[in-house]
Design a protein around this motif. Structure first.
Motif, PDB file in Angstrom:
ATOM      1  N   HIS A 127       4.394  14.402   0.978  1.00 22.12           N
ATOM      2  CA  HIS A 127       3.911  15.758   1.239  1.00 22.12           C
ATOM      3  C   HIS A 127       5.032  16.769   1.036  1.00 22.12           C
ATOM      4  O   HIS A 127       6.168  16.549   1.482  1.00 22.12           O
ATOM      5  CB  HIS A 127       3.358  15.851   2.665  1.00 22.12           C
ATOM      6  N   ASP A 142       0.856  -1.195   0.000  1.00 26.30           N
ATOM      7  CA  ASP A 142       0.000   0.000   0.000  1.00 26.30           C
ATOM      8  C   ASP A 142       0.892   1.246   0.000  1.00 26.30           C
ATOM      9  O   ASP A 142       1.508   1.575   1.015  1.00 26.30           O
ATOM     10  CB  ASP A 142      -0.887  -0.044   1.256  1.00 26.30           C
ATOM     11  N   SER A 160      -7.510  13.226   0.829  1.00 20.65           N
ATOM     12  CA  SER A 160      -7.402  13.972  -0.417  1.00 20.65           C
ATOM     13  C   SER A 160      -7.952  13.179  -1.604  1.00 20.65           C
ATOM     14  O   SER A 160      -7.982  11.949  -1.596  1.00 20.65           O
ATOM     15  CB  SER A 160      -5.933  14.315  -0.674  1.00 20.65           C
TER      16      SER A 160
HETATM   17  O1  TXA Z   1      -5.530  13.370   2.720  1.00 19.87           O
HETATM   18  C1  TXA Z   1      -4.688  12.488   2.553  1.00 19.87           C
HETATM   19  O2  TXA Z   1      -4.370  12.075   1.424  1.00 19.87           O
HETATM   20  C2  TXA Z   1      -4.022  11.898   3.811  1.00 19.87           C
HETATM   21  C3  TXA Z   1      -3.219  13.017   4.478  1.00 19.87           C
HETATM   22  C4  TXA Z   1      -2.432  12.507   5.637  1.00 19.87           C
HETATM   23  O3  TXA Z   1      -2.413  13.643   3.539  1.00 19.87           O
HETATM   24  N1  TXA Z   1      -3.189  10.790   3.474  1.00 19.87           N
HETATM   25  C5  TXA Z   1      -3.681   9.576   3.113  1.00 19.87           C
HETATM   26  O4  TXA Z   1      -2.723   8.581   2.937  1.00 19.87           O
HETATM   27  O5  TXA Z   1      -4.849   9.346   2.962  1.00 19.87           O
HETATM   28  P1  TXA Z   1      -3.051   7.046   2.930  1.00 19.87           P
HETATM   29  O6  TXA Z   1      -1.745   6.359   3.006  1.00 19.87           O
HETATM   30  O7  TXA Z   1      -4.027   6.710   3.962  1.00 19.87           O
HETATM   31  O8  TXA Z   1      -3.577   6.767   1.495  1.00 19.87           O
HETATM   32  C6  TXA Z   1      -2.670   6.749   0.435  1.00 19.87           C
HETATM   33  C7  TXA Z   1      -3.283   6.103  -0.742  1.00 19.87           C
HETATM   34  C8  TXA Z   1      -2.891   4.655  -0.909  1.00 19.87           C
HETATM   35  O9  TXA Z   1      -3.680   3.787  -0.148  1.00 19.87           O
HETATM   36  C9  TXA Z   1      -3.109   4.479  -2.377  1.00 19.87           C
HETATM   37  O10 TXA Z   1      -4.476   4.206  -2.608  1.00 19.87           O
HETATM   38  C10 TXA Z   1      -2.788   5.835  -2.960  1.00 19.87           C
HETATM   39  O11 TXA Z   1      -2.750   6.732  -1.899  1.00 19.87           O
HETATM   40  N2  TXA Z   1      -1.482   5.897  -3.629  1.00 19.87           N
HETATM   41  C11 TXA Z   1      -0.302   6.309  -3.129  1.00 19.87           C
HETATM   42  N3  TXA Z   1       0.673   6.230  -4.044  1.00 19.87           N
HETATM   43  C12 TXA Z   1       0.087   5.755  -5.148  1.00 19.87           C
HETATM   44  C13 TXA Z   1       0.562   5.438  -6.466  1.00 19.87           C
HETATM   45  N4  TXA Z   1       1.835   5.623  -6.821  1.00 19.87           N
HETATM   46  N5  TXA Z   1      -0.323   4.952  -7.343  1.00 19.87           N
HETATM   47  C14 TXA Z   1      -1.632   4.782  -7.012  1.00 19.87           C
HETATM   48  N6  TXA Z   1      -2.134   5.072  -5.810  1.00 19.87           N
HETATM   49  C15 TXA Z   1      -1.288   5.535  -4.890  1.00 19.87           C
END
Ligand code: TXA
Ligand code: MG
Length: 366
Positions: free
Chosen positions: A72, A67, A186
């Motif tokens: 940021h 995951d 977001s």
């Molecule tokens: O509002 C937000 O986005 C919050 C605050 C803390 O910034 N962060 C957040 O992160 O929700 P998290 O880890 O709970 O969710 C990140 C999600 C991953 O589960 C995935 O679905 C997506 O972002 N993601 C991250 N990198 C990716 C990538 N390279 N390709 C596709 N999806 C990605």
């Protein structure tokens, strides 16, 4: 290795104490973990360029390595530190939506460890709109990888108490600046594909994005029960309360009737059932349930109102945690309609439901 004690620093959300920010920034720079507020939810931050620090995030959250994390930044200019071949549309999106609840998926710069991106050649980046987050990012002077600051698959934290409930003793510092504004994470837009697609609806409504990107697509995640077979970044199980949640969809009247019948059909000896619903639905249900002996054994939890889906978003995760605290083991959830932040609210409830979705039909829809 988990931290033994979590240092909680209470800061003013508009003018955070520079000393607290300095301590938190030093913690990040030394490879340790800092939970901090953003405008969406609290994040769990670490140096995005340090694989050991990244490992600590996954360990503290018990998050699967498949995951990926969001990186940021404090300015649009810093995008070049973590991404390459940035398409021109990114400047326009940044001008309109950053700082703000928009995450962009871009081609990864080689200096970003693959553990951040779960092995993907893309990287997710955003500039958060919260004075405390921006002060921390500026003082750390590093890209900061930060997932939501909850244990894996628990609802995201919208206040410091939620962070402590999940991660106390597992992280080094927590900056407490009160409740977050947006309440859901977001919006994630993938600009590495043509036309760009929304990979997760969130704090920036689809309608606002389509003003700049008229052909923007929306990827609807299938209700796959088998998490292991889902590609990195596309995991379904998320945001789940401890109780089993069923999402009841359909027109207003039908949804209320279904929930009412389900409550009335319950055996008096069963544990109370939880109902998560916008204020209008809660007041209709509580009137219908009032009997000479008082209300039936049900925990009615309002969150926002049908007329204000942004408030539903703001109150969603705290309401899920509140229902867990009331000891229910089953929840029936009603979602607001999809415009604005309603889409993100629906998405989170669909995922919390893990496929338990009842469609009552659309007759009577508002
Ligand atoms: O509002 C937000 O986005 C919050 C605050 C803390 O910034 N962060 C957040 O992160 O929700 P998290 O880890 O709970 O969710 C990140 C999600 C991953 O589960 C995935 O679905 C997506 O972002 N993601 C991250 N990198 C990716 C990538 N390279 N390709 C596709 N999806 C990605
Ligand atoms: Mg999360």
């Amino acid at each position: 290795m988990p931290a033994r004690r979590t240092q909680v620093l209470t800061v003013d959300r508009h003018r955070p104490d520079p000393e607290a920010i300095r301590l938190a920034a030093d913690t990040i720079r030394s490879g340790r973990l800092v939970a901090f507020p953003t405008e969406t939810v609290y994040g769990l931050g670490a140096n995005a360029l340090d694989p050991d620090a990244i490992h600590r995030i996954f360990a503290a959250k018990e998050r699967p390595a498949a995951d990926p994390l969001i990186v940021h930044l404090d300015t649009f200019e810093s995008v070049a530190v973590v991404a390459v071949d940035v398409p021109p549309v990114v400047a326009a999106l940044a001008r309109r939506f950053w700082p703000g609840p928009l995450t962009l998926i871009l081609p990864r710069h080689a200096r970003v460890p693959l553990s951040v991106t779960a092995g993907l050649e893309t990287v997710a980046v955003r500039v958060p709109a919260h004075p405390v987050a921006l002060a921390l990012l500026a003082a750390a002077a590093l890209p900061v990888a930060a997932p939501s600051a909850n244990l894996f698959s628990r609802p995201s934290p919208t206040c410091a108490a939620h962070v402590l409930a999940d991660l106390d003793g597992r992280i080094d510092v927590l900056l407490d600046a009160g409740a977050t504004d947006v309440g859901v994470e977001s919006t994630i837009v993938d600009v590495t594909v043509q036309p760009p697609v929304v990979r997760r609806p969130g704090g920036v409504p689809l309608e606002a994005l389509r003003e700049l990107l008229p052909d923007l697509g929306l990827v609807v995640r299938a209700a796959a029960a088998d998490v292991a077979q889902v590609a990195p970044g596309q995991m379904l199980r998320h945001y789940a309360p401890r109780a089993r949640l069923t999402l009841v969809l359909g027109g207003e009247e039908r949804v209320r009737q279904y929930v009412l019948s389900a409550i009335q059909a319950r055996d008096a000896r069963q544990r109370p059932i939880g109902v998560l619903a916008p204020a209008e639905d809660v007041s209709t249900l509580s009137q219908a349930l009032r009997t000479p002996n008082g209300e039936r054994d049900v925990a009615l939890q309002p969150y926002g109102s049908r007329g204000d889906p942004s408030r539903c978003a703001r109150e969603l995760f705290a309401s899920l945690r509140a229902l867990d605290a009331r000891g229910v083991d089953e929840i029936l959830a009603i979602a607001p309609d999809a415009p604005g932040l309603g889409l993100a609210v629906r998405d989170r409830l669909m995922r919390a439901a893990e496929g338990r979705i009842v469609d009552t039909g659309c007759t009577g829809s508002a």
